[in-house]
Scaffold this active site. Structure first.
Site, PDB file in Angstrom:
ATOM      1  N   ASP A 199      35.970  44.539  50.244  1.00 22.72           N
ATOM      2  CA  ASP A 199      37.000  43.823  49.681  1.00 22.72           C
ATOM      3  C   ASP A 199      38.341  44.315  50.327  1.00 22.72           C
ATOM      4  O   ASP A 199      38.666  45.197  50.893  1.00 22.72           O
ATOM      5  CB  ASP A 199      37.294  44.654  48.210  1.00 22.72           C
ATOM      6  CG  ASP A 199      38.351  43.691  47.464  1.00 22.72           C
ATOM      7  OD1 ASP A 199      39.683  43.694  48.184  1.00 22.72           O
ATOM      8  OD2 ASP A 199      38.287  43.386  46.182  1.00 22.72           O
ATOM      9  N   ASP A 251      41.599  45.787  48.946  1.00 19.92           N
ATOM     10  CA  ASP A 251      41.492  47.307  48.842  1.00 19.92           C
ATOM     11  C   ASP A 251      41.195  47.963  50.045  1.00 19.92           C
ATOM     12  O   ASP A 251      41.881  48.974  50.137  1.00 19.92           O
ATOM     13  CB  ASP A 251      39.990  47.352  47.945  1.00 19.92           C
ATOM     14  CG  ASP A 251      40.135  47.155  46.490  1.00 19.92           C
ATOM     15  OD1 ASP A 251      41.247  47.051  45.939  1.00 19.92           O
ATOM     16  OD2 ASP A 251      39.111  46.962  45.874  1.00 19.92           O
ATOM     17  N   ARG A 263      41.028  36.489  42.244  1.00 20.67           N
ATOM     18  CA  ARG A 263      39.908  36.101  41.722  1.00 20.67           C
ATOM     19  C   ARG A 263      39.442  36.577  40.374  1.00 20.67           C
ATOM     20  O   ARG A 263      39.358  37.871  40.390  1.00 20.67           O
ATOM     21  CB  ARG A 263      38.857  36.195  42.813  1.00 20.67           C
ATOM     22  CG  ARG A 263      38.770  35.142  44.020  1.00 20.67           C
ATOM     23  CD  ARG A 263      37.391  35.038  44.473  1.00 20.67           C
ATOM     24  NE  ARG A 263      36.663  36.345  44.696  1.00 20.67           N
ATOM     25  CZ  ARG A 263      35.439  36.549  45.284  1.00 20.67           C
ATOM     26  NH1 ARG A 263      34.859  35.309  45.923  1.00 20.67           N
ATOM     27  NH2 ARG A 263      34.967  37.660  45.356  1.00 20.67           N
ATOM     28  N   THR A 286      34.158  34.713  36.645  1.00 19.29           N
ATOM     29  CA  THR A 286      34.172  33.181  36.966  1.00 19.29           C
ATOM     30  C   THR A 286      34.447  32.830  38.415  1.00 19.29           C
ATOM     31  O   THR A 286      33.741  31.696  39.192  1.00 19.29           O
ATOM     32  CB  THR A 286      35.100  32.308  36.466  1.00 19.29           C
ATOM     33  OG1 THR A 286      36.450  32.490  36.789  1.00 19.29           O
ATOM     34  CG2 THR A 286      35.021  32.641  34.762  1.00 19.29           C
TER      35      THR A 286
END
Ligand code: PRP
Ligand code: URA
Length: 209
Positions: free
Chosen positions: A200, A203, A104, A108
């Site tokens: 995340d 991660d 991603r 944006t």
């Protein structure tokens, strides 16, 4: 919503709560993602077709059901979807594995493709797409578009946590896809992270950052 299945099993809910905890370390996080994938896969594969085959027991010969016909493909969305693969292949060891690499854009939030490879031919397989996080739905829609462009038809999407926005988008664009979700969270924040979510996923699975 037809074709949307929200998990309610207490074991799944308990393990998702452990994932959310910011103090859950990489080792436990990885194990939990795999276990949840297996529990969700157990549910998602409950419609696998069976056929009776002849088996000789120590007592006599009998006709007994075994998984038939369609073969399975597991297709993780990189990176985080990789963490769910072993949970599914533990259930169906003969499954082939494809990969869809998407990241991603931080500004944006649009998905960008960097690597895609599917088992060929894909058209006759039941396809289980894995990604722990369904946020805006952009990555999920792009992954399913890619699979359909290559002939994939019978597609199941497994996501551990979804935002309402992402779930609605995937279902609206691909109503034929069966979507299995561990938990639907409240909303997305301004950075398109799921709230409360788990942070995340990539991660936390791979110990980066
Ligand atoms: C995360 C996650 C999904 C995607 C969801 O991946 O694993 O693929 O974001 O967001 P969306 O629904 O808004 O598209 P990310 O792009 O962070 O890549 P990574 O797994 O490599 O960290
Ligand atoms: N991707 C993640 O890993 N977490 C989110 O909350 C949203 C997208």
């Amino acid at each position: 919503m037809k074709n949307v299945f929200i998990m309610t099993h207490p074991l799944i809910q308990h393990k998702i709560s452990r994932l959310r905890d910011k103090n859950t370390g990489t080792n436990e996080f990885r194990a939990l993602v795999e276990e949840i994938a297996m529990l969700m896969g157990f549910e998602a594969l409950s419609d696998l077709p069976l056929e009776d085959v002849e088996v000789e027991t120590p007592i006599e010969t009998c006709m007994t059901p075994m998984i038939s016909g369609r073969k399975l493909a597991v297709v993780p969305i990189l990176r985080a979807g990789l963490g769910m693969v072993n949970g599914i292949t533990a259930l169906v060891p003969t499954a082939k594995v494809g990969h869809i690499g998407l990241y991603r854009d931080e500004t944006t939030h649009e998905p960008h493709e960097y690597y895609c490879k599917l088992p060929s031919p894909i058209s006759e397989r039941t396809i289980v797409v894995t990604d722990p996080m369904l946020a805006t739905g952009g990555s999920a829609v792009a992954a399913v578009n890619f699979i359909k462009e290559h002939g994939g038809k019978n597609i199941k999407f497994l996501s551990i946590i979804a935002a309402p926005e992402g779930l609605e988008k995937l279902h609206a664009v691909h109503p034929d896809v069966q979507i299995y979700v561990g938990h639907v969270d409240r909303a997305l924040n301004k950075d398109a992270y799921i709230c409360p979510g788990l942070g995340d996923a990539g991660d936390r699975i791979f110990g980066t950052k």
